[in-house]
Design a protein around this motif. Structure first.
Motif, PDB file in Angstrom:
ATOM      1  N   LEU A 123       0.829  -1.203   0.000  1.00  0.00           N
ATOM      2  CA  LEU A 123       0.000   0.000   0.000  1.00  0.00           C
ATOM      3  C   LEU A 123       0.863   1.252   0.000  1.00  0.00           C
ATOM      4  CD1 LEU A 123      -2.619  -1.155   2.642  1.00  0.00           C
ATOM      5  CD2 LEU A 123      -2.950  -1.020   0.177  1.00  0.00           C
ATOM      6  N   PRO A 124       0.339   2.365  -0.517  1.00  0.00           N
ATOM      7  CA  PRO A 124       1.101   3.611  -0.566  1.00  0.00           C
ATOM      8  C   PRO A 124       1.184   4.267   0.800  1.00  0.00           C
ATOM      9  CG  PRO A 124      -1.124   3.993  -1.349  1.00  0.00           C
ATOM     10  CD  PRO A 124      -1.015   2.514  -1.116  1.00  0.00           C
ATOM     11  N   VAL A 125       2.259   4.995   1.057  1.00  0.00           N
ATOM     12  CA  VAL A 125       2.445   5.606   2.377  1.00  0.00           C
ATOM     13  C   VAL A 125       1.427   6.707   2.642  1.00  0.00           C
ATOM     14  CG1 VAL A 125       4.890   5.055   2.479  1.00  0.00           C
ATOM     15  CG2 VAL A 125       4.171   7.219   1.467  1.00  0.00           C
ATOM     16  N   ILE A 126       0.691   7.138   1.627  1.00  0.00           N
ATOM     17  CA  ILE A 126      -0.282   8.211   1.827  1.00  0.00           C
ATOM     18  C   ILE A 126      -1.367   7.812   2.820  1.00  0.00           C
ATOM     19  CG2 ILE A 126      -1.840   7.561  -0.059  1.00  0.00           C
ATOM     20  CD1 ILE A 126      -2.125  10.549  -0.694  1.00  0.00           C
ATOM     21  N   ILE A 127      -1.598   6.507   2.999  1.00  0.00           N
ATOM     22  CA  ILE A 127      -2.622   6.076   3.943  1.00  0.00           C
ATOM     23  C   ILE A 127      -2.016   5.594   5.264  1.00  0.00           C
ATOM     24  CG2 ILE A 127      -4.199   5.436   2.085  1.00  0.00           C
ATOM     25  CD1 ILE A 127      -3.584   2.501   2.761  1.00  0.00           C
ATOM     26  N   PHE A 128      -0.702   5.782   5.438  1.00  0.00           N
ATOM     27  CA  PHE A 128      -0.028   5.322   6.652  1.00  0.00           C
ATOM     28  C   PHE A 128       0.076   6.445   7.683  1.00  0.00           C
ATOM     29  CE2 PHE A 128       0.943   1.903   3.952  1.00  0.00           C
ATOM     30  CZ  PHE A 128       1.484   0.867   4.696  1.00  0.00           C
ATOM     31  N   GLU A 129       0.227   6.040   8.936  1.00  0.00           N
ATOM     32  CA  GLU A 129       0.604   6.953   9.997  1.00  0.00           C
ATOM     33  C   GLU A 129       2.051   6.656  10.371  1.00  0.00           C
ATOM     34  OE1 GLU A 129      -1.885   6.205  13.373  1.00  0.00           O
ATOM     35  OE2 GLU A 129      -0.879   4.345  13.885  1.00  0.00           O
ATOM     36  N   PRO A 130       2.792   7.627  10.904  1.00  0.00           N
ATOM     37  CA  PRO A 130       4.215   7.421  11.214  1.00  0.00           C
ATOM     38  C   PRO A 130       4.427   6.616  12.492  1.00  0.00           C
ATOM     39  CG  PRO A 130       3.581   9.632  11.809  1.00  0.00           C
ATOM     40  CD  PRO A 130       2.385   9.020  11.135  1.00  0.00           C
ATOM     41  N   MET A 131       3.948   5.392  12.490  1.00  0.00           N
ATOM     42  CA  MET A 131       4.049   4.515  13.651  1.00  0.00           C
ATOM     43  C   MET A 131       3.970   3.079  13.156  1.00  0.00           C
ATOM     44  SD  MET A 131       1.593   4.383  17.033  1.00  0.00           S
ATOM     45  CE  MET A 131       2.105   5.979  17.672  1.00  0.00           C
ATOM     46  N   SER A 132       4.697   2.181  13.787  1.00  0.00           N
ATOM     47  CA  SER A 132       4.605   0.774  13.411  1.00  0.00           C
ATOM     48  C   SER A 132       3.568   0.073  14.289  1.00  0.00           C
ATOM     49  CB  SER A 132       5.960   0.075  13.540  1.00  0.00           C
ATOM     50  OG  SER A 132       6.181  -0.347  14.876  1.00  0.00           O
ATOM     51  N   MET A 133       3.179  -1.134  13.873  1.00  0.00           N
ATOM     52  CA  MET A 133       2.192  -1.881  14.638  1.00  0.00           C
ATOM     53  C   MET A 133       2.696  -2.205  16.045  1.00  0.00           C
ATOM     54  SD  MET A 133      -0.801  -3.157  14.773  1.00  0.00           S
ATOM     55  CE  MET A 133      -1.400  -3.207  13.078  1.00  0.00           C
ATOM     56  N   ARG A 158       9.310   5.446   8.493  1.00  0.00           N
ATOM     57  CA  ARG A 158       8.458   6.045   9.530  1.00  0.00           C
ATOM     58  C   ARG A 158       8.892   7.460   9.848  1.00  0.00           C
ATOM     59  NH1 ARG A 158       8.005   8.093  13.968  1.00  0.00           N
ATOM     60  NH2 ARG A 158      10.266   8.152  14.187  1.00  0.00           N
ATOM     61  N   TYR A 159      10.195   7.653  10.020  1.00  0.00           N
ATOM     62  CA  TYR A 159      10.735   8.961  10.392  1.00  0.00           C
ATOM     63  C   TYR A 159      10.505   9.981   9.281  1.00  0.00           C
ATOM     64  CZ  TYR A 159      14.008  12.319  12.454  1.00  0.00           C
ATOM     65  OH  TYR A 159      14.582  13.443  13.011  1.00  0.00           O
ATOM     66  N   ALA A 160      10.670   9.566   8.014  1.00  0.00           N
ATOM     67  CA  ALA A 160      10.449  10.477   6.886  1.00  0.00           C
ATOM     68  C   ALA A 160       8.982  10.895   6.803  1.00  0.00           C
ATOM     69  CB  ALA A 160      10.885   9.821   5.584  1.00  0.00           C
ATOM     70  N   LEU A 161       8.073   9.956   7.049  1.00  0.00           N
ATOM     71  CA  LEU A 161       6.654  10.292   7.028  1.00  0.00           C
ATOM     72  C   LEU A 161       6.314  11.266   8.144  1.00  0.00           C
ATOM     73  CD1 LEU A 161       3.859   9.849   5.784  1.00  0.00           C
ATOM     74  CD2 LEU A 161       3.566   7.885   7.313  1.00  0.00           C
ATOM     75  N   GLU A 162       6.909  11.061   9.313  1.00  0.00           N
ATOM     76  CA  GLU A 162       6.680  11.967  10.439  1.00  0.00           C
ATOM     77  C   GLU A 162       7.126  13.384  10.095  1.00  0.00           C
ATOM     78  OE1 GLU A 162       7.314  11.721  15.227  1.00  0.00           O
ATOM     79  OE2 GLU A 162       9.050  11.256  13.982  1.00  0.00           O
ATOM     80  N   LYS A 163       8.193  13.503   9.305  1.00  0.00           N
ATOM     81  CA  LYS A 163       8.696  14.810   8.894  1.00  0.00           C
ATOM     82  C   LYS A 163       7.971  15.351   7.668  1.00  0.00           C
ATOM     83  CE  LYS A 163      11.705  14.972  12.167  1.00  0.00           C
ATOM     84  NZ  LYS A 163      11.485  15.908  13.297  1.00  0.00           N
ATOM     85  N   GLY A 164       7.016  14.582   7.132  1.00  0.00           N
ATOM     86  CA  GLY A 164       6.214  15.068   6.010  1.00  0.00           C
ATOM     87  C   GLY A 164       6.800  14.810   4.644  1.00  0.00           C
ATOM     88  N   ASP A 165       7.864  13.999   4.554  1.00  0.00           N
ATOM     89  CA  ASP A 165       8.495  13.717   3.270  1.00  0.00           C
ATOM     90  C   ASP A 165       7.921  12.410   2.721  1.00  0.00           C
ATOM     91  OD1 ASP A 165      10.148  13.257   1.097  1.00  0.00           O
ATOM     92  OD2 ASP A 165      11.963  13.979   2.107  1.00  0.00           O
ATOM     93  N   MET A 166       6.814  12.522   1.968  1.00  0.00           N
ATOM     94  CA  MET A 166       6.127  11.345   1.439  1.00  0.00           C
ATOM     95  C   MET A 166       7.003  10.566   0.468  1.00  0.00           C
ATOM     96  SD  MET A 166       2.877  10.980   2.461  1.00  0.00           S
ATOM     97  CE  MET A 166       1.550  11.915   3.228  1.00  0.00           C
ATOM     98  N   SER A 167       7.703  11.271  -0.402  1.00  0.00           N
ATOM     99  CA  SER A 167       8.516  10.622  -1.416  1.00  0.00           C
ATOM    100  C   SER A 167       9.613   9.776  -0.778  1.00  0.00           C
ATOM    101  CB  SER A 167       9.128  11.665  -2.361  1.00  0.00           C
ATOM    102  OG  SER A 167       9.972  11.054  -3.313  1.00  0.00           O
ATOM    103  N   LYS A 168      10.328  10.364   0.175  1.00  0.00           N
ATOM    104  CA  LYS A 168      11.397   9.629   0.847  1.00  0.00           C
ATOM    105  C   LYS A 168      10.824   8.461   1.638  1.00  0.00           C
ATOM    106  CE  LYS A 168      15.382  10.123   3.918  1.00  0.00           C
ATOM    107  NZ  LYS A 168      16.204  11.043   4.732  1.00  0.00           N
ATOM    108  N   SER A 169       9.693   8.672   2.274  1.00  0.00           N
ATOM    109  CA  SER A 169       9.076   7.609   3.061  1.00  0.00           C
ATOM    110  C   SER A 169       8.740   6.417   2.167  1.00  0.00           C
ATOM    111  CB  SER A 169       7.814   8.122   3.753  1.00  0.00           C
ATOM    112  OG  SER A 169       7.178   7.090   4.485  1.00  0.00           O
ATOM    113  N   GLY A 170       8.149   6.681   1.000  1.00  0.00           N
ATOM    114  CA  GLY A 170       7.808   5.607   0.090  1.00  0.00           C
ATOM    115  C   GLY A 170       9.028   4.865  -0.418  1.00  0.00           C
TER     116      GLY A 170
END
Length: 458
Positions: free
Chosen positions: A90-100, A361-373
Protein backbone atom coordinates in the motif's frame (compact mmCIF):
# COMPACT_ATOMS: atom_id res chain seq x y z
CA UNK A 1 -33.59 4.72 18.81
CA UNK A 2 -35.36 1.79 20.37
CA UNK A 3 -36.32 1.12 23.95
CA UNK A 4 -34.12 -0.20 26.69
CA UNK A 5 -35.91 -3.56 26.34
CA UNK A 6 -35.26 -3.67 22.59
CA UNK A 7 -31.56 -3.12 23.11
CA UNK A 8 -31.50 -5.62 25.94
CA UNK A 9 -32.93 -8.21 23.59
CA UNK A 10 -30.37 -7.47 20.93
CA UNK A 11 -27.52 -7.72 23.41
CA UNK A 12 -29.00 -10.60 25.38
CA UNK A 13 -29.09 -12.80 22.28
CA UNK A 14 -25.33 -12.77 22.27
CA UNK A 15 -24.62 -10.85 19.05
CA UNK A 16 -21.12 -12.28 19.12
CA UNK A 17 -21.86 -15.24 21.34
CA UNK A 18 -19.87 -17.56 19.11
CA UNK A 19 -16.73 -15.81 20.40
CA UNK A 20 -16.13 -18.65 22.86
CA UNK A 21 -17.92 -21.71 24.10
CA UNK A 22 -20.05 -21.03 27.12
CA UNK A 23 -20.20 -17.27 26.74
CA UNK A 24 -23.86 -17.28 25.77
CA UNK A 25 -25.00 -18.30 29.25
CA UNK A 26 -23.17 -15.30 30.68
CA UNK A 27 -24.34 -12.73 28.13
CA UNK A 28 -27.97 -13.87 28.04
CA UNK A 29 -28.42 -14.11 31.81
CA UNK A 30 -29.26 -10.45 32.36
CA UNK A 31 -27.19 -8.73 29.69
CA UNK A 32 -29.15 -5.51 29.37
CA UNK A 33 -28.16 -2.32 27.63
CA UNK A 34 -27.45 -0.12 30.62
CA UNK A 35 -26.04 2.53 28.31
CA UNK A 36 -29.57 3.34 27.22
CA UNK A 37 -30.09 5.33 30.40
CA UNK A 38 -27.28 7.68 29.39
CA UNK A 39 -28.91 8.95 26.20
CA UNK A 40 -27.29 9.71 22.86
CA UNK A 41 -25.10 12.75 22.60
CA UNK A 42 -23.05 14.05 19.71
CA UNK A 43 -24.72 11.97 17.03
CA UNK A 44 -23.29 12.26 13.53
CA UNK A 45 -24.44 11.06 10.15
CA UNK A 46 -22.56 7.95 9.04
CA UNK A 47 -23.05 6.36 5.62
CA UNK A 48 -22.15 2.70 6.13
CA UNK A 49 -21.95 2.08 2.39
CA UNK A 50 -19.56 4.94 1.67
CA UNK A 51 -20.50 7.91 -0.48
CA UNK A 52 -18.93 10.78 -2.39
CA UNK A 53 -20.41 13.58 -0.32
CA UNK A 54 -17.33 13.82 1.88
CA UNK A 55 -14.68 12.84 -0.67
CA UNK A 56 -13.20 16.34 -0.68
CA UNK A 57 -12.92 16.31 3.09
CA UNK A 58 -11.05 12.99 2.96
CA UNK A 59 -8.73 14.31 0.26
CA UNK A 60 -7.96 17.37 2.39
CA UNK A 61 -6.82 15.04 5.15
CA UNK A 62 -4.23 13.66 2.74
CA UNK A 63 -5.88 10.29 2.20
CA UNK A 64 -7.22 9.72 -1.32
CA UNK A 65 -7.52 11.90 -4.38
CA UNK A 66 -10.09 10.86 -6.99
CA UNK A 67 -7.50 9.50 -9.41
CA UNK A 68 -5.81 7.61 -6.57
CA UNK A 69 -9.07 6.01 -5.45
CA UNK A 70 -9.97 4.86 -8.94
CA UNK A 71 -6.52 3.39 -9.53
CA UNK A 72 -6.37 1.50 -6.26
CA UNK A 73 -9.92 0.29 -6.61
CA UNK A 74 -9.00 -1.31 -9.95
CA UNK A 75 -5.97 -2.89 -8.34
CA UNK A 76 -7.60 -4.10 -5.12
CA UNK A 77 -11.08 -5.24 -6.15
CA UNK A 78 -9.63 -8.61 -7.24
CA UNK A 79 -8.69 -9.28 -3.61
CA UNK A 80 -12.29 -9.14 -2.33
CA UNK A 81 -12.78 -11.95 0.17
CA UNK A 82 -9.05 -12.45 0.67
CA UNK A 83 -6.78 -11.97 3.67
CA UNK A 84 -4.75 -8.89 2.72
CA UNK A 85 -2.70 -8.61 5.91
CA UNK A 86 0.55 -8.83 3.98
CA UNK A 87 -0.70 -9.34 0.43
CA UNK A 88 -0.92 -5.82 -0.95
CA UNK A 89 1.80 -3.17 -0.96
CA UNK A 90 0.00 0.00 0.00
CA UNK A 91 1.10 3.61 -0.57
CA UNK A 92 2.45 5.61 2.38
CA UNK A 93 -0.28 8.21 1.83
CA UNK A 94 -2.62 6.08 3.94
CA UNK A 95 -0.03 5.32 6.65
CA UNK A 96 0.60 6.95 10.00
CA UNK A 97 4.22 7.42 11.21
CA UNK A 98 4.05 4.51 13.65
CA UNK A 99 4.60 0.77 13.41
CA UNK A 100 2.19 -1.88 14.64
CA UNK A 101 4.56 -2.62 17.54
CA UNK A 102 4.20 0.96 18.74
CA UNK A 103 0.44 0.81 18.43
CA UNK A 104 0.46 -2.38 20.52
CA UNK A 105 2.10 -0.44 23.34
CA UNK A 106 -0.55 2.31 23.43
CA UNK A 107 -2.58 0.19 25.82
CA UNK A 108 -0.08 1.18 28.51
CA UNK A 109 -1.35 4.78 28.58
CA UNK A 110 -3.90 4.10 31.32
CA UNK A 111 -1.93 1.49 33.25
CA UNK A 112 -2.93 3.14 36.52
CA UNK A 113 -6.21 1.22 36.14
CA UNK A 114 -4.28 -2.02 36.61
CA UNK A 115 -2.47 -0.57 39.61
CA UNK A 116 -5.90 0.10 41.14
CA UNK A 117 -7.09 -3.39 40.19
CA UNK A 118 -4.09 -4.97 41.86
CA UNK A 119 -4.67 -3.02 45.08
CA UNK A 120 -8.45 -3.57 45.08
CA UNK A 121 -9.87 -6.03 47.62
CA UNK A 122 -13.32 -6.20 45.96
CA UNK A 123 -13.06 -9.03 43.39
CA UNK A 124 -15.76 -7.55 41.14
CA UNK A 125 -14.35 -4.03 41.12
CA UNK A 126 -10.98 -5.60 40.42
CA UNK A 127 -12.47 -7.01 37.22
CA UNK A 128 -14.21 -3.72 36.43
CA UNK A 129 -10.91 -1.83 36.56
CA UNK A 130 -9.17 -4.50 34.48
CA UNK A 131 -11.88 -4.61 31.81
CA UNK A 132 -11.88 -0.81 31.62
CA UNK A 133 -8.12 -0.89 30.97
CA UNK A 134 -8.74 -3.03 27.91
CA UNK A 135 -11.60 -0.76 26.78
CA UNK A 136 -9.33 2.30 27.08
CA UNK A 137 -7.21 0.98 24.19
CA UNK A 138 -10.06 1.41 21.72
CA UNK A 139 -9.58 5.18 21.56
CA UNK A 140 -6.29 4.49 19.76
CA UNK A 141 -7.89 1.83 17.57
CA UNK A 142 -10.38 4.32 16.12
CA UNK A 143 -7.63 5.93 14.05
CA UNK A 144 -8.17 5.30 10.36
CA UNK A 145 -4.51 5.57 9.34
CA UNK A 146 -2.62 2.33 8.83
CA UNK A 147 0.51 1.66 10.92
CA UNK A 148 3.58 0.25 9.19
CA UNK A 149 3.88 -3.55 9.18
CA UNK A 150 6.93 -4.36 11.34
CA UNK A 151 10.03 -5.78 9.68
CA UNK A 152 10.97 -9.26 10.92
CA UNK A 153 13.20 -8.71 13.94
CA UNK A 154 11.94 -5.16 14.54
CA UNK A 155 11.46 -4.20 18.18
CA UNK A 156 9.97 -1.43 20.29
CA UNK A 157 10.90 -0.72 23.88
CA UNK A 158 9.61 1.49 26.66
CA UNK A 159 11.51 1.98 29.88
CA UNK A 160 10.09 3.40 33.12
CA UNK A 161 6.64 4.54 31.99
CA UNK A 162 4.90 4.53 35.39
CA UNK A 163 7.53 2.00 36.39
CA UNK A 164 6.72 -0.22 33.40
CA UNK A 165 9.29 -1.94 31.22
CA UNK A 166 7.87 -3.03 27.84
CA UNK A 167 9.40 -4.88 24.91
CA UNK A 168 7.69 -5.92 21.66
CA UNK A 169 9.19 -7.91 18.81
CA UNK A 170 8.10 -8.99 15.34
CA UNK A 171 8.64 -12.75 15.45
CA UNK A 172 7.15 -13.78 12.09
CA UNK A 173 6.69 -12.11 8.73
CA UNK A 174 4.38 -14.63 7.00
CA UNK A 175 2.00 -14.72 8.74
CA UNK A 176 2.67 -11.41 10.53
CA UNK A 177 3.00 -12.04 14.26
CA UNK A 178 3.92 -9.59 17.02
CA UNK A 179 4.66 -10.41 20.65
CA UNK A 180 4.80 -8.05 23.62
CA UNK A 181 5.68 -8.20 27.31
CA UNK A 182 5.11 -5.46 29.89
CA UNK A 183 5.64 -5.44 33.63
CA UNK A 184 5.66 -3.21 36.69
CA UNK A 185 5.28 -3.81 40.43
CA UNK A 186 1.55 -4.49 40.04
CA UNK A 187 1.07 -6.60 36.91
CA UNK A 188 2.57 -8.69 34.11
CA UNK A 189 1.09 -8.29 30.62
CA UNK A 190 1.81 -10.72 27.75
CA UNK A 191 0.32 -10.76 24.28
CA UNK A 192 0.84 -12.87 21.17
CA UNK A 193 -0.88 -11.23 18.20
CA UNK A 194 -1.53 -12.54 14.70
CA UNK A 195 -3.94 -10.39 12.69
CA UNK A 196 -6.19 -11.95 10.10
CA UNK A 197 -8.14 -9.82 7.66
CA UNK A 198 -10.94 -10.18 5.14
CA UNK A 199 -11.08 -7.57 2.39
CA UNK A 200 -14.67 -6.80 1.41
CA UNK A 201 -14.12 -4.15 -1.26
CA UNK A 202 -14.75 -0.82 0.45
CA UNK A 203 -14.16 -2.23 3.92
CA UNK A 204 -11.97 -4.73 5.71
CA UNK A 205 -12.69 -6.92 8.71
CA UNK A 206 -9.77 -7.35 11.11
CA UNK A 207 -9.86 -10.47 13.28
CA UNK A 208 -7.64 -10.30 16.38
CA UNK A 209 -6.23 -13.82 16.30
CA UNK A 210 -4.26 -13.45 19.49
CA UNK A 211 -3.94 -14.38 23.13
CA UNK A 212 -3.68 -11.96 26.01
CA UNK A 213 -2.58 -12.90 29.51
CA UNK A 214 -2.63 -10.48 32.42
CA UNK A 215 -1.40 -11.40 35.91
CA UNK A 216 -2.14 -9.17 38.91
CA UNK A 217 0.79 -9.65 41.25
CA UNK A 218 -0.83 -9.07 44.64
CA UNK A 219 -3.51 -11.74 44.18
CA UNK A 220 -1.70 -13.82 41.55
CA UNK A 221 -4.90 -13.95 39.53
CA UNK A 222 -4.65 -14.59 35.78
CA UNK A 223 -6.92 -12.83 33.29
CA UNK A 224 -7.69 -13.84 29.70
CA UNK A 225 -9.16 -11.51 27.06
CA UNK A 226 -11.16 -12.25 23.90
CA UNK A 227 -11.87 -8.97 22.04
CA UNK A 228 -14.38 -8.34 19.25
CA UNK A 229 -13.35 -7.97 15.65
CA UNK A 230 -12.70 -4.53 14.15
CA UNK A 231 -14.27 -3.23 10.93
CA UNK A 232 -12.63 -0.49 8.86
CA UNK A 233 -15.43 1.04 6.81
CA UNK A 234 -15.30 3.18 3.64
CA UNK A 235 -11.70 2.20 3.04
CA UNK A 236 -11.56 3.75 -0.43
CA UNK A 237 -14.87 5.52 -1.10
CA UNK A 238 -16.41 7.88 1.43
CA UNK A 239 -15.27 8.84 4.90
CA UNK A 240 -13.18 6.15 6.56
CA UNK A 241 -14.28 5.15 10.06
CA UNK A 242 -13.68 2.28 12.45
CA UNK A 243 -16.13 0.19 14.46
CA UNK A 244 -15.70 -2.84 16.75
CA UNK A 245 -19.16 -4.40 17.12
CA UNK A 246 -19.62 -7.44 19.30
CA UNK A 247 -18.70 -8.82 22.69
CA UNK A 248 -15.50 -8.42 24.65
CA UNK A 249 -15.05 -11.23 27.17
CA UNK A 250 -12.59 -10.98 30.07
CA UNK A 251 -12.26 -14.13 32.15
CA UNK A 252 -10.56 -14.52 35.51
CA UNK A 253 -8.99 -17.94 34.93
CA UNK A 254 -8.16 -18.24 38.64
CA UNK A 255 -11.66 -17.69 40.06
CA UNK A 256 -14.08 -18.22 37.16
CA UNK A 257 -15.49 -14.68 37.39
CA UNK A 258 -16.08 -12.92 34.09
CA UNK A 259 -16.86 -9.61 32.39
CA UNK A 260 -18.96 -9.51 29.22
CA UNK A 261 -19.10 -6.10 27.53
CA UNK A 262 -21.16 -5.43 24.41
CA UNK A 263 -19.73 -2.96 21.89
CA UNK A 264 -22.72 -1.54 20.03
CA UNK A 265 -22.54 -1.35 16.24
CA UNK A 266 -22.78 2.10 14.73
CA UNK A 267 -26.12 2.94 13.09
CA UNK A 268 -26.85 5.20 10.15
CA UNK A 269 -27.11 8.35 12.26
CA UNK A 270 -24.38 7.44 14.69
CA UNK A 271 -26.82 5.70 17.03
CA UNK A 272 -24.92 3.40 19.35
CA UNK A 273 -21.51 4.45 18.11
CA UNK A 274 -18.78 4.18 20.77
CA UNK A 275 -21.23 2.72 23.31
CA UNK A 276 -20.19 -0.13 25.57
CA UNK A 277 -22.20 -1.80 28.29
CA UNK A 278 -22.33 -5.05 30.18
CA UNK A 279 -21.75 -6.72 33.51
CA UNK A 280 -19.22 -8.24 35.85
CA UNK A 281 -20.42 -11.74 36.73
CA UNK A 282 -19.61 -13.98 39.66
CA UNK A 283 -18.38 -17.52 39.10
CA UNK A 284 -22.04 -18.56 39.65
CA UNK A 285 -23.01 -16.45 36.59
CA UNK A 286 -24.75 -13.79 38.69
CA UNK A 287 -24.40 -10.11 37.69
CA UNK A 288 -22.60 -8.11 40.37
CA UNK A 289 -21.55 -4.82 38.75
CA UNK A 290 -23.03 -3.13 35.71
CA UNK A 291 -20.66 -1.23 33.44
CA UNK A 292 -21.51 1.45 30.91
CA UNK A 293 -19.84 4.16 28.88
CA UNK A 294 -18.27 5.09 25.57
CA UNK A 295 -14.88 3.76 24.56
CA UNK A 296 -13.82 7.17 23.29
CA UNK A 297 -14.89 9.07 26.44
CA UNK A 298 -15.32 7.30 29.76
CA UNK A 299 -16.50 4.21 31.62
CA UNK A 300 -18.63 4.03 34.75
CA UNK A 301 -19.94 1.25 36.96
CA UNK A 302 -22.50 0.57 39.68
CA UNK A 303 -23.34 -2.43 41.90
CA UNK A 304 -26.45 -4.26 40.69
CA UNK A 305 -28.96 -6.90 41.81
CA UNK A 306 -29.59 -10.33 40.29
CA UNK A 307 -31.78 -8.72 37.63
CA UNK A 308 -28.99 -6.39 36.59
CA UNK A 309 -30.70 -3.32 38.06
CA UNK A 310 -28.76 -0.76 40.16
CA UNK A 311 -28.79 -1.49 43.87
CA UNK A 312 -30.77 1.06 45.91
CA UNK A 313 -28.56 3.58 47.66
CA UNK A 314 -25.71 3.22 45.16
CA UNK A 315 -24.55 5.62 42.48
CA UNK A 316 -23.07 5.32 39.03
CA UNK A 317 -19.33 5.94 39.53
CA UNK A 318 -16.96 7.03 36.79
CA UNK A 319 -13.76 4.98 36.94
CA UNK A 320 -12.01 6.15 33.75
CA UNK A 321 -12.08 9.18 31.48
CA UNK A 322 -10.08 9.62 28.32
CA UNK A 323 -7.34 12.23 28.67
CA UNK A 324 -7.56 15.39 26.52
CA UNK A 325 -5.96 14.96 23.10
CA UNK A 326 -4.23 17.54 20.87
CA UNK A 327 -6.71 19.55 18.81
CA UNK A 328 -6.75 19.02 15.04
CA UNK A 329 -3.98 16.46 15.14
CA UNK A 330 -3.56 15.04 11.61
CA UNK A 331 -3.22 11.45 12.79
CA UNK A 332 -5.59 11.74 15.78
CA UNK A 333 -2.67 11.03 18.11
CA UNK A 334 -2.92 11.44 21.85
CA UNK A 335 -0.12 13.09 23.79
CA UNK A 336 0.96 9.61 24.84
CA UNK A 337 1.11 8.42 21.21
CA UNK A 338 3.40 11.33 20.38
CA UNK A 339 5.67 10.25 23.23
CA UNK A 340 5.97 6.80 21.68
CA UNK A 341 7.40 8.36 18.53
CA UNK A 342 9.69 10.77 20.32
CA UNK A 343 13.41 10.10 20.62
CA UNK A 344 13.24 12.07 23.87
CA UNK A 345 11.54 9.05 25.45
CA UNK A 346 13.98 6.54 23.92
CA UNK A 347 15.93 4.67 26.59
CA UNK A 348 19.69 4.72 26.92
CA UNK A 349 21.24 2.09 24.68
CA UNK A 350 18.25 1.99 22.32
CA UNK A 351 18.17 -1.24 20.32
CA UNK A 352 19.05 -0.57 16.65
CA UNK A 353 15.98 -2.63 15.70
CA UNK A 354 13.63 -0.13 17.40
CA UNK A 355 10.63 1.18 15.43
CA UNK A 356 11.56 4.80 16.15
CA UNK A 357 14.61 4.33 13.91
CA UNK A 358 12.75 3.17 10.81
CA UNK A 359 13.70 5.62 8.03
CA UNK A 360 10.31 5.31 6.30
CA UNK A 361 8.46 6.04 9.53
CA UNK A 362 10.73 8.96 10.39
CA UNK A 363 10.45 10.48 6.89
CA UNK A 364 6.65 10.29 7.03
CA UNK A 365 6.68 11.97 10.44
CA UNK A 366 8.70 14.81 8.89
CA UNK A 367 6.21 15.07 6.01
CA UNK A 368 8.49 13.72 3.27
CA UNK A 369 6.13 11.35 1.44
CA UNK A 370 8.52 10.62 -1.42
CA UNK A 371 11.40 9.63 0.85
CA UNK A 372 9.08 7.61 3.06
CA UNK A 373 7.81 5.61 0.09
CA UNK A 374 11.31 4.99 -1.22
CA UNK A 375 12.59 3.90 2.19
CA UNK A 376 9.58 1.62 2.71
CA UNK A 377 10.28 -0.10 -0.62
CA UNK A 378 13.98 -0.40 0.25
CA UNK A 379 13.26 -2.02 3.62
CA UNK A 380 10.77 -4.43 2.09
CA UNK A 381 13.28 -5.46 -0.57
CA UNK A 382 16.00 -6.01 2.06
CA UNK A 383 13.55 -8.16 4.00
CA UNK A 384 12.93 -10.27 0.89
CA UNK A 385 16.68 -10.53 0.29
CA UNK A 386 17.28 -11.75 3.82
CA UNK A 387 14.51 -14.31 3.44
CA UNK A 388 16.21 -15.70 0.33
CA UNK A 389 19.54 -15.82 2.19
CA UNK A 390 17.92 -17.63 5.11
CA UNK A 391 16.36 -20.19 2.79
CA UNK A 392 19.68 -20.71 0.97
CA UNK A 393 21.44 -21.32 4.28
CA UNK A 394 18.56 -23.52 5.48
CA UNK A 395 18.37 -21.30 8.56
CA UNK A 396 15.33 -20.73 10.70
CA UNK A 397 14.63 -17.28 12.12
CA UNK A 398 14.91 -17.22 15.90
CA UNK A 399 13.46 -14.27 17.86
CA UNK A 400 15.75 -12.61 20.36
CA UNK A 401 13.46 -11.78 23.28
CA UNK A 402 10.72 -14.43 22.99
CA UNK A 403 10.66 -18.22 22.61
CA UNK A 404 8.17 -20.23 20.59
CA UNK A 405 6.41 -22.72 22.86
CA UNK A 406 4.73 -26.00 21.94
CA UNK A 407 1.37 -24.57 23.03
CA UNK A 408 -1.32 -23.98 20.41
CA UNK A 409 -4.16 -21.80 21.69
CA UNK A 410 -7.63 -21.95 20.12
CA UNK A 411 -9.23 -18.60 19.26
CA UNK A 412 -12.60 -17.77 17.68
CA UNK A 413 -10.78 -17.10 14.39
CA UNK A 414 -8.21 -19.89 14.26
CA UNK A 415 -5.44 -21.57 16.21
CA UNK A 416 -2.50 -19.53 17.45
CA UNK A 417 1.11 -20.45 18.16
CA UNK A 418 2.13 -19.04 21.54
CA UNK A 419 5.40 -17.21 22.26
CA UNK A 420 6.62 -16.59 25.78
CA UNK A 421 8.94 -13.93 27.15
CA UNK A 422 12.38 -15.44 27.81
CA UNK A 423 13.59 -12.82 30.32
CA UNK A 424 16.64 -11.84 28.29
CA UNK A 425 15.48 -8.26 27.73
CA UNK A 426 15.34 -7.65 31.48
CA UNK A 427 18.94 -8.87 31.76
CA UNK A 428 19.97 -6.74 28.77
CA UNK A 429 18.32 -3.63 30.20
CA UNK A 430 19.91 -4.19 33.63
CA UNK A 431 23.35 -4.33 32.01
CA UNK A 432 22.65 -1.17 30.03
CA UNK A 433 21.47 0.77 33.07
CA UNK A 434 24.46 -0.30 35.18
CA UNK A 435 27.03 0.42 32.49
CA UNK A 436 29.21 3.50 32.82
CA UNK A 437 30.72 3.04 29.37
CA UNK A 438 27.55 3.89 27.51
CA UNK A 439 26.89 7.56 26.96
CA UNK A 440 23.57 9.08 26.07
CA UNK A 441 24.40 9.26 22.37
CA UNK A 442 21.98 10.91 19.97
CA UNK A 443 19.62 8.04 19.04
CA UNK A 444 18.79 9.66 15.68
CA UNK A 445 22.31 8.73 14.56
CA UNK A 446 21.63 5.00 15.05
CA UNK A 447 20.96 3.14 11.81
CA UNK A 448 17.85 0.95 11.79
CA UNK A 449 19.06 -2.65 11.89
CA UNK A 450 16.64 -5.52 12.55
CA UNK A 451 18.51 -7.86 10.21
CA UNK A 452 19.61 -11.39 11.02
CA UNK A 453 22.65 -11.24 8.73
CA UNK A 454 25.27 -8.49 8.84
CA UNK A 455 25.72 -8.39 5.07
CA UNK A 456 22.05 -7.47 4.66
CA UNK A 457 22.53 -4.55 7.03
CA UNK A 458 25.38 -3.10 4.95
Amino acid sequence: MGSKEDKASAAGGGFFSTIAAGVKSWSTAVHKSVNGIMGYEGLEVINPEGGTEDAEAEASRGRWKQEDRDGYWKMMHKYIGADVTSLVTLPVIIFEPMSMLQRMSEILEYSELLNKADECDDPYMRLAYTATWFVSNYYALQRTWKPFNPILGETFEIVNHCGISFIAEQVSHHPPMSVGHGENEHFVYDITSKLKTKFLGNSVDVYPVGRTRLVLKKSGQVMDLVPPLTKVNNLIFGRTWVDSPGEMVLTNLTTGEKVVLYFHPCGWFGQGRYEVDGYVYSSEEEPKVMMTGKWNESMSCQPCDLEGEPLPGTELKEIWRCAPAPANDKYQYTYFAHKLNSFETAPKGLLPSDSRLRPDRYALEKGDMSKSGNEKSRLEEKQRTEKRMREAKNDKYTPRWFNLTEEIAPTPWGDLEIYEYNGKYSEHRAQIESSTALTDADPTTIEFNPWQYSDVAE
